[in-house]
Design a protein around this motif. Structure first.
Motif, PDB file in Angstrom:
ATOM      1  N   TYR A   1       0.831  -1.205   0.000  1.00  0.00           N
ATOM      2  CA  TYR A   1       0.000   0.000   0.000  1.00  0.00           C
ATOM      3  C   TYR A   1       0.868   1.259   0.000  1.00  0.00           C
ATOM      4  O   TYR A   1       0.597   2.213  -0.734  1.00  0.00           O
ATOM      5  CB  TYR A   1      -0.925  -0.015   1.216  1.00  0.00           C
ATOM      6  CG  TYR A   1      -1.638   1.295   1.462  1.00  0.00           C
ATOM      7  CD1 TYR A   1      -2.786   1.622   0.738  1.00  0.00           C
ATOM      8  CD2 TYR A   1      -1.155   2.217   2.392  1.00  0.00           C
ATOM      9  CE1 TYR A   1      -3.434   2.831   0.948  1.00  0.00           C
ATOM     10  CE2 TYR A   1      -1.796   3.417   2.600  1.00  0.00           C
ATOM     11  CZ  TYR A   1      -2.939   3.723   1.875  1.00  0.00           C
ATOM     12  OH  TYR A   1      -3.575   4.918   2.077  1.00  0.00           O
TER      13      TYR A   1
ATOM     14  N   LYS B   1       2.331   1.711  -3.471  1.00  0.00           N
ATOM     15  CA  LYS B   1       1.282   2.111  -4.413  1.00  0.00           C
ATOM     16  C   LYS B   1       0.935   3.590  -4.258  1.00  0.00           C
ATOM     17  O   LYS B   1       0.708   4.300  -5.250  1.00  0.00           O
ATOM     18  CB  LYS B   1       0.030   1.258  -4.180  1.00  0.00           C
ATOM     19  CG  LYS B   1      -1.138   1.623  -5.092  1.00  0.00           C
ATOM     20  CD  LYS B   1      -2.368   0.802  -4.739  1.00  0.00           C
ATOM     21  CE  LYS B   1      -3.574   1.234  -5.560  1.00  0.00           C
ATOM     22  NZ  LYS B   1      -4.808   0.493  -5.169  1.00  0.00           N
ATOM     23  N   GLU B   2       0.920   4.059  -3.012  1.00  0.00           N
ATOM     24  CA  GLU B   2       0.563   5.451  -2.739  1.00  0.00           C
ATOM     25  C   GLU B   2       1.779   6.390  -2.811  1.00  0.00           C
ATOM     26  O   GLU B   2       1.651   7.583  -2.529  1.00  0.00           O
ATOM     27  CB  GLU B   2      -0.070   5.561  -1.342  1.00  0.00           C
ATOM     28  CG  GLU B   2      -1.388   4.823  -1.196  1.00  0.00           C
ATOM     29  CD  GLU B   2      -2.472   5.389  -2.087  1.00  0.00           C
ATOM     30  OE1 GLU B   2      -2.543   6.633  -2.207  1.00  0.00           O
ATOM     31  OE2 GLU B   2      -3.242   4.594  -2.668  1.00  0.00           O
TER      32      GLU B   2
END
Length: 547
Positions: free
Chosen positions: A441, A444-445
């Protein structure tokens, strides 16, 4: 021309005149230097206003000048103009109500961080992670002021709120009611003989709520007490004194304040009969325990009345007082330093000495001074309250601090919550697979840890671009940045257990509110377990408190 100038200068001139009079009276030795500098400032102010090419706003110039001047002192000395004071007074009248939620604004977004159980935000269905985009007819995209002001009003005021949740725009009605956030949000027995009290803030009810919890727990059979001050930023000094008074004799000195101005030199003593002079007491502190929390923990440590457990506290040993100025303005001034019964100050940052970036320098441990507790134990000044029992579990790593500060854990918990909406009171089990999902995560961010090393590397490229050498060092820069990011991956792995615990704690609040987190702590928190174990070992407890 004269009328224009008169309008521009009458308020600043009066303010300067009053400052001149007060300064001359208070600091006679510096009279000439103060008068000289005020005259220079006044002349400059008039000259700029008269000669600047465009129209200026004298009020805004003065406001910025004052706030910039005070910023060079410490972060607690602040100027409040008429509008600031008016807002403060509105917020502190008996009529003031609220939405009952912790909210924050980052990058122009107004985010619900934590709704409090059964208060207006919670009743309206708002949850942590919701982004409020419209309040009534006001779109926050076009509103650059303090948006939280739009959510204030008298009891039963109704707002229509538009908010974003997981990409969807939703609407709800929010009705304001009285919000009374408790100083003691939770207390309970931990096992058969130990009482546990969470004190989260030092407001006007802190001592009365702590006393009520203490008496109730003793009635339930508590033979020892854990007082949790972790994360408590402080508050009212007199409430800190009153809480100490629950455990020590009436008339005991708890804290003294010292200033160059004699009228601010005070000694604060307990003035009520104690509840229990003998019950074994452990106090939990961490790096976010500050101010009044440090008065309580420091005083009871100096008096050998409690064992302090955890990690070094924040180190705020400065006292502020609001002082009224002319035309409805106000200044909050750091007026004195406070000292624990042994005579030690706990201020950790030296605002009179700053580094190249203008940041206050932390007092070096080699410059700490030694003091003695009542029984002759050695304690030190200069760096907050050092616990009698230091615990690694209570310290937060740099990588974990970045994940909390920049909302990496918070935002992942929001995503997790909506993927797993039905956990109820089940404690989330963050598996190794979940941890890998968390790392995915972050990538991805494009999460930026914003560590000092990472900032330094990026600043290097900014300078290189200015000097037009960025193309020649591009490959080396990318390699260095990749190395930094690789080291951050290693740090994530090294602190996996700590980070998993932070995610678990955040998720419990999502499903069970803060009360659920405190209940979970009583059975699972390492610091509480160690405090309870120490209190159960009377010989070890007494050994720590003796010379």
């Amino acid at each position: 021309m004269f009328k224009t100038l008169k309008k521009k200068y009458v308020v600043p001139a009066l303010a300067v005149g009053i400052l001149f009079t007060g300064a001359g009276f208070t600091y006679r030795d510096d009279f000439f230097e103060i008068a000289k500098q005020i005259e220079i400032f006044t002349t400059l102010y008039k000259t700029v206003n008269t000669n600047y090419v465009d129209e200026t706003n004298p009020g805004e110039l003065m406001d910025k000048a004052i706030k910039s001047m005070l910023a060079d002192l410490d972060p607690y000395t602040n100027y409040f103009n008429e509008a600031d004071v008016a807002r403060f007074k509105i917020n502190n009248t008996g009529e003031y109500t609220g939405i009952g939620a912790l909210i924050t604004r980052k990058e122009g977004k107004l985010i619900i961080k934590e709704p409090y159980k059964d208060y207006p935000a919670d009743k309206a269905g708002l949850k942590a992670g919701d982004e409020i985009i419209q309040i009534g007819d006001v779109s926050l995209a076009d509103f650059k002021e303090d948006a939280s002001e739009l959510l204030k009003g008298s009891k039963n005021t109704k707002f229509t709120i538009k908010y974003l949740r997981q990409g969807k725009t939703l609407t709800t009605d929010l009705i304001l009611s009285e919000v009374d956030v408790k100083a003691v949000p939770y207390y309970s027995m931990v096992g058969k003989e130990t009482g546990y009290i969470v004190l989260s803030q030092f407001n006007g009810k802190a001592s009365s709520e702590t006393k009520a919890a203490l008496i109730d727990l003793k009635g339930q059979g508590a033979k020892s007490i854990v007082l949790d001050l972790r994360g408590n930023p402080g508050g009212l000094l007199n409430e800190a004194v009153n809480i100490c008074g629950l455990f020590v004799n009436q008339g005991e000195i708890i804290v003294t304040t010292k200033s160059k101005n004699d009228k601010y030199n005070n000694t604060y003593k307990t003035h009520t009969a104690p509840v229990d002079l003998d019950i074994p007491l452990a106090i939990l502190v961490d790096g976010k325990s500050a101010s009044a929390s440090e008065i309580v923990s420091g005083a009871l440590q100096d008096l050998d009345r409690a064992v302090i457990i955890g990690s070094r506290s924040f180190g705020k040993g400065l006292v502020q007082r609001p002082l009224d100025l002319t035309y409805g303005t106000q200044v909050k001034v750091t007026i004195s330093r406070y000292y624990t019964p042994s005579g030690r100050g706990i201020q950790a940052l030296d605002y009179t000495h700053k580094d190249a970036d203008g940041k206050a320098i932390r007092i070096d441990a080699k410059n700490y001074n030694a003091f003695k507790t009542r029984s002759g134990r050695t304690v030190y000044d200069g760096g907050g309250i050092l616990p009698d029992v230091e615990l690694e579990e209570s310290k937060q790593s740099a990588i974990a601090d970045a994940l909390v500060r920049k909302d990496g854990v918070f935002n992942y918990a929001t995503q997790y919550y909506y993927k797993n909406p039905n956990l109820g009171t089940t404690v989330p089990n963050i598996s190794d697979a979940d941890f890998e999902s968390f790392k995915g995560y972050l990538k991805k961010e494009n999460f930026e840890f914003d560590t000092e090393t990472e900032r330094a590397v990026k600043d290097l490229m900014v300078v290189a671009q200015k000097e037009k050498v960025d193309s020649s060092i591009k490959a080396e820069y990318q390699a260095l940045l990749a190395a930094v990011q690789k080291s951050e991956d290693k740090e994530l792995a090294a602190h996996k257990a700590e980070i998993k615990q932070l995610i678990t704690d955040e998720l419990i609040k999502r499903y069970q509110y803060k009360e659920g987190l405190y209940k979970y702590y009583t059975t699972s928190n390492a610091e509480i377990k160690k405090a309870v174990a120490l209190l159960a070992n009377n010989a070890e407890y007494k050994k720590i408190l003796k010379k």
